[in-house]
Design a protein around this motif. Structure first.
Motif, PDB file in Angstrom:
ATOM      1  N   LYS A 165       0.831  -1.207   0.000  1.00 19.10           N
ATOM      2  CA  LYS A 165       0.000   0.000   0.000  1.00 19.10           C
ATOM      3  C   LYS A 165       0.867   1.259   0.000  1.00 19.10           C
ATOM      4  CE  LYS A 165      -4.421  -1.520   1.897  1.00 19.10           C
ATOM      5  NZ  LYS A 165      -5.438  -1.281   2.953  1.00 19.10           N
ATOM      6  N   HIS A 217       1.744   1.807  -3.535  1.00 17.37           N
ATOM      7  CA  HIS A 217       0.597   2.357  -4.269  1.00 17.37           C
ATOM      8  C   HIS A 217       0.488   3.861  -4.063  1.00 17.37           C
ATOM      9  CE1 HIS A 217      -1.621  -1.788  -4.205  1.00 17.37           C
ATOM     10  NE2 HIS A 217      -0.688  -1.731  -5.126  1.00 17.37           N
ATOM     11  N   PRO A 272       2.402  -1.331 -12.291  1.00 13.28           N
ATOM     12  CA  PRO A 272       2.418  -2.692 -11.737  1.00 13.28           C
ATOM     13  C   PRO A 272       3.526  -2.893 -10.709  1.00 13.28           C
ATOM     14  CG  PRO A 272       3.442  -2.658 -13.903  1.00 13.28           C
ATOM     15  CD  PRO A 272       2.890  -1.288 -13.685  1.00 13.28           C
ATOM     16  N   ARG A 292      -3.028 -10.649  -0.053  1.00  9.96           N
ATOM     17  CA  ARG A 292      -3.796 -10.700  -1.304  1.00  9.96           C
ATOM     18  C   ARG A 292      -4.813  -9.563  -1.369  1.00  9.96           C
ATOM     19  NH1 ARG A 292      -2.774 -14.902  -4.462  1.00  9.96           N
ATOM     20  NH2 ARG A 292      -1.714 -16.720  -3.582  1.00  9.96           N
ATOM     21  N   GLU A 293      -5.406  -9.217  -0.247  1.00 15.87           N
ATOM     22  CA  GLU A 293      -6.392  -8.149  -0.237  1.00 15.87           C
ATOM     23  C   GLU A 293      -5.764  -6.786  -0.502  1.00 15.87           C
ATOM     24  OE1 GLU A 293      -6.269 -10.626   1.917  1.00 15.87           O
ATOM     25  OE2 GLU A 293      -8.142 -11.634   1.350  1.00 15.87           O
ATOM     26  N   LEU A 311      -3.395  -6.161  -2.699  1.00 15.79           N
ATOM     27  CA  LEU A 311      -2.877  -6.048  -4.054  1.00 15.79           C
ATOM     28  C   LEU A 311      -3.754  -5.165  -4.924  1.00 15.79           C
ATOM     29  CD1 LEU A 311      -1.851  -9.736  -4.809  1.00 15.79           C
ATOM     30  CD2 LEU A 311      -0.406  -7.883  -3.993  1.00 15.79           C
ATOM     31  N   GLY A 312      -3.112  -4.430  -5.845  1.00 17.21           N
ATOM     32  CA  GLY A 312      -3.830  -3.695  -6.869  1.00 17.21           C
ATOM     33  C   GLY A 312      -4.078  -4.589  -8.070  1.00 17.21           C
ATOM     34  N   GLU A 313      -4.832  -4.070  -9.028  1.00 13.47           N
ATOM     35  CA  GLU A 313      -5.204  -4.867 -10.191  1.00 13.47           C
ATOM     36  C   GLU A 313      -3.988  -5.321 -10.994  1.00 13.47           C
ATOM     37  OE1 GLU A 313      -7.990  -2.779 -12.587  1.00 13.47           O
ATOM     38  OE2 GLU A 313      -9.589  -2.812 -11.087  1.00 13.47           O
ATOM     39  N   GLN A 314      -2.939  -4.496 -11.034  1.00 13.35           N
ATOM     40  CA  GLN A 314      -1.766  -4.826 -11.836  1.00 13.35           C
ATOM     41  C   GLN A 314      -0.665  -5.529 -11.044  1.00 13.35           C
ATOM     42  OE1 GLN A 314      -1.249  -0.623 -13.304  1.00 13.35           O
ATOM     43  NE2 GLN A 314      -1.082  -1.636 -15.276  1.00 13.35           N
ATOM     44  N   ASP A 315      -0.874  -5.739  -9.752  1.00 10.83           N
ATOM     45  CA  ASP A 315       0.158  -6.346  -8.921  1.00 10.83           C
ATOM     46  C   ASP A 315       0.164  -7.864  -9.064  1.00 10.83           C
ATOM     47  OD1 ASP A 315       0.665  -3.796  -8.004  1.00 10.83           O
ATOM     48  OD2 ASP A 315      -0.512  -4.040  -6.184  1.00 10.83           O
TER      49      ASP A 315
END
Length: 591
Positions: A467, A470, A476, A538-539, A541-545
């Motif tokens: 995070k 991010h 990514p 896992r929660e 993570l971003g969409e590209q991670d």
């Protein structure tokens, strides 16, 4: 000529209603950096953006929305009949149609479909606000102003090299348009704004050298989404020049980037803070003029495609990180930003300062095997271990240079017991960051920084700080966790197997070990810190991670540094053979 029919908001509204609304409105021009409305003002008018862009800022700090051409401004407070709830600041020279409350109400009585259109708008905005839990990130900039920093001069060919870098990074078919300082002689403000709007509608990137005349520079910066300041520390003074000062009034910190150029990649970096502090950029980057890859890196950052690597804590298990990095380097996957907690910070810091994987492994073995930096017991007043040798090794091997002076962008995290929060290290001596981030509570004494903050291991609060990454950059990330998240840790030892102090002392002196040892304080501390992170990784993570969990040698413990090289090789093989061939992986992280 303004035409409300091109606003998607008014689909289905009669032409007569739009004509009446347009006739009752007045055109207003707002210069970049100026406020259209202020928080707390009476909401006595409604605005429709004809050209330009605005940001919505709550309490002078939190950006909660961006408003572009074709959208409305101020509708929530307008229809609620209250006060403005935020500042709305033009991020470039903009034009709006202003409609008074009385005029809108009179027209809407004759054309009720106007209320339906505005209701759709209000509902959409409220839904977006409800889904948003924190300040939003700015969109990737499309119009980028470039200025020389301090007394620097823009290098010959710099703009052309940036254009080539962008063309290598953006999607095929995307236009990348350079505008050099020669354009300033014939620039017309209104024509320029109209031309920019056309390029944005086409999805083009526009890179502009703003170092011409003062009028040209001001017009460029007032109409830019982002500011890139280009400094040459080898040849120039750091104090911001007048054009930079003006540009920074228009372009907010989250959209400022500082590039610090040096003649060649092998040239030492120092005193970056002298350039960073007066400009407060969100990010700074070091660019070697003899390295095209550095230009491509900048393009990835500005296009929202920079590749991040996030490394978890785990003591000697962190040697797996080096295997992951080795596999990435062999696959020519770039590392634009690296960060981590505890052992992840130690490994990441070594790579950020330019060390190879083999050099980093040599360094770890020298510290923990030969110097026995984590094997020296002391009287348990401040900690179980004496940090003297450990600290000396870190100072020597990581050095006292600022984090900002490393060739690769880096952050580490520690847990701040003084503020009860996560402490993100982006500045200060590199060795201090590594020391603070790896300060296992009770095992090592806390680190106390120059401000008196008491810092312990970053894994206490965030062992996988994705995070944080991010919040620093878009794009990514490869996120490396350590150990199987589904592993169940059990022991054959019984609670009654705990030995008293004299029995412990006797067994230590005689080197006796039981078949089923009770979990040690080091094992308990390290396991306790990673439990929450493993559950949440896992929660987060971003969409590209992409999350990777390289295998760990059976029964390897966090102080088993003698197994580090074997573990790194195992992780490199795992990434190369089982992760990289995964469909879409290399494409996501491609150069």
């Amino acid at each position: 000529m303004p035409d409300l029919r091109r606003h998607a908001l008014f689909q289905g509204v009669a032409v007569e209603a739009l004509g009446a609304l347009q006739s009752a409105s007045a055109m207003r021009r707002i210069a970049g950096g100026e406020a259209l409305v202020r928080q707390g003002d009476d909401a006595d008018a409604l605005y429709f953006v004809e050209s330009g862009r605005f940001r919505v800022v709550v309490n002078k700090i939190r950006i909660v929305a961006h408003i572009e051409t074709g959208e409305a401004v101020g509708e929530l407070a307008f229809f609620a009949g209250g006060k403005r709830t935020a500042d709305v600041i033009a991020t470039r020279d903009s034009s709006v149609l202003e409609v008074s409350r009385q005029a809108f109400d009179d027209i809407a009585l004759r054309h009720p479909e106007l209320y339906a259109a505005m209701l759709r708008l209000v509902s959409g905005r409220l839904a977006a606000a409800t889904a948003r839990t924190s300040s939003i990130s700015s969109k990737n900039p499309r119009v980028i102003a470039m200025l020389p920093a301090g007394t620097s001069q823009m290098p010959d060919g710099f703009l052309a090299r940036m254009v080539a870098a962008f063309e290598a990074v953006v999607r095929p078919g995307t236009s990348v348009i350079p505008i050099d300082r020669a354009t300033s002689e014939a620039a017309d403000a209104h024509e320029y704004q109209s031309w920019l709007a056309e390029q944005e509608a086409r999805g083009a990137y526009v890179l502009i050298d703003g170092s011409g005349s003062e009028d040209w520079g001001q017009m460029v910066c007032r109409n830019a989404d982002a500011l890139v300041m280009v400094g040459r520390p080898e040849k120039a003074q750091a104090e911001p020049n007048a054009m930079e000062e003006a540009a920074m009034r228009w372009i907010a910190e989250p959209q400022r980037t500082l590039l610090l150029l040096r003649s060649r990649a092998g040239k030492a970096i120092s005193h970056s803070g002298d350039w960073i502090d007066p400009r407060a950029p969100k990010l700074h980057h070091h660019v070697a003029l003899d390295n095209d890859a550095d230009f491509t890196k900048i393009a990835r950052f500005l296009a929202g495609r920079a590749v991040g690597v996030v490394l978890a804590g785990g003591g000697a298990l962190g040697c797996a990180h080096l295997g992951v990095i080795k596999a990435m380097q062999q696959a020519e996957i770039p590392i634009d930003f690296i960060g981590g907690a505890s052992a992840g910070a130690a490994m990441g810091a070594a790579i950020a300062r330019g060390m190879s994987v083999d050099e980093t492994l040599d360094q770890m073995e020298a510290m923990f095997i030969h110097a026995k930096a984590m094997r020296r017991l002391t009287l348990p007043i401040y900690s179980l271990l004496d940090p003297t040798v450990f600290d000396s090794e870190l100072r020597t091997r990581y050095g006292t240079r600022d984090i900002a002076d490393q060739p690769i962008n880096f952050f580490g995290v520690s847990t701040n017991l003084s503020t009860n929060g996560l402490h993100i290290h982006r500045r200060g001596p590199l060795w201090e960051c590594v020391r603070a981030s790896g300060s296992l509570p009770t095992i090592l004494p806390p680190f106390i920084d120059g401000d008196g903050n008491i810092l312990v291991d970053g894994g206490v609060l965030d062992n996988v700080p994705v995070k944080v990454m991010h919040g620093i950059k878009a794009g990514p990330n490869i996120v490396v966790s350590l150990g199987d998240p589904n592993e169940v840790w059990r022991t054959e030892a019984l609670y009654d197997d705990i030995r008293g102090r004299w029995a412990l002392l006797r067994d230590v002196i005689l080197c006796r070990k039981r078949k089923a040892e009770f979990p040690s304080i080091v094992e308990i501390m390290s396991r306790s810190m990673v439990v929450a992170s493993r559950m949440a990784s896992r929660e987060m993570l971003g969409e590209q991670d992409i999350l990777v969990n390289p295998p760990i040698i059976d029964n390897m413990q966090i102080l088993d540094w003698h197994l580090g090289r074997e573990l790194a090789d195992m992780a490199a093989d795992y990434i190369s053979e089982q992760v990289l061939p995964t469909s879409g992986f290399k494409e996501l992280f491609a150069k």
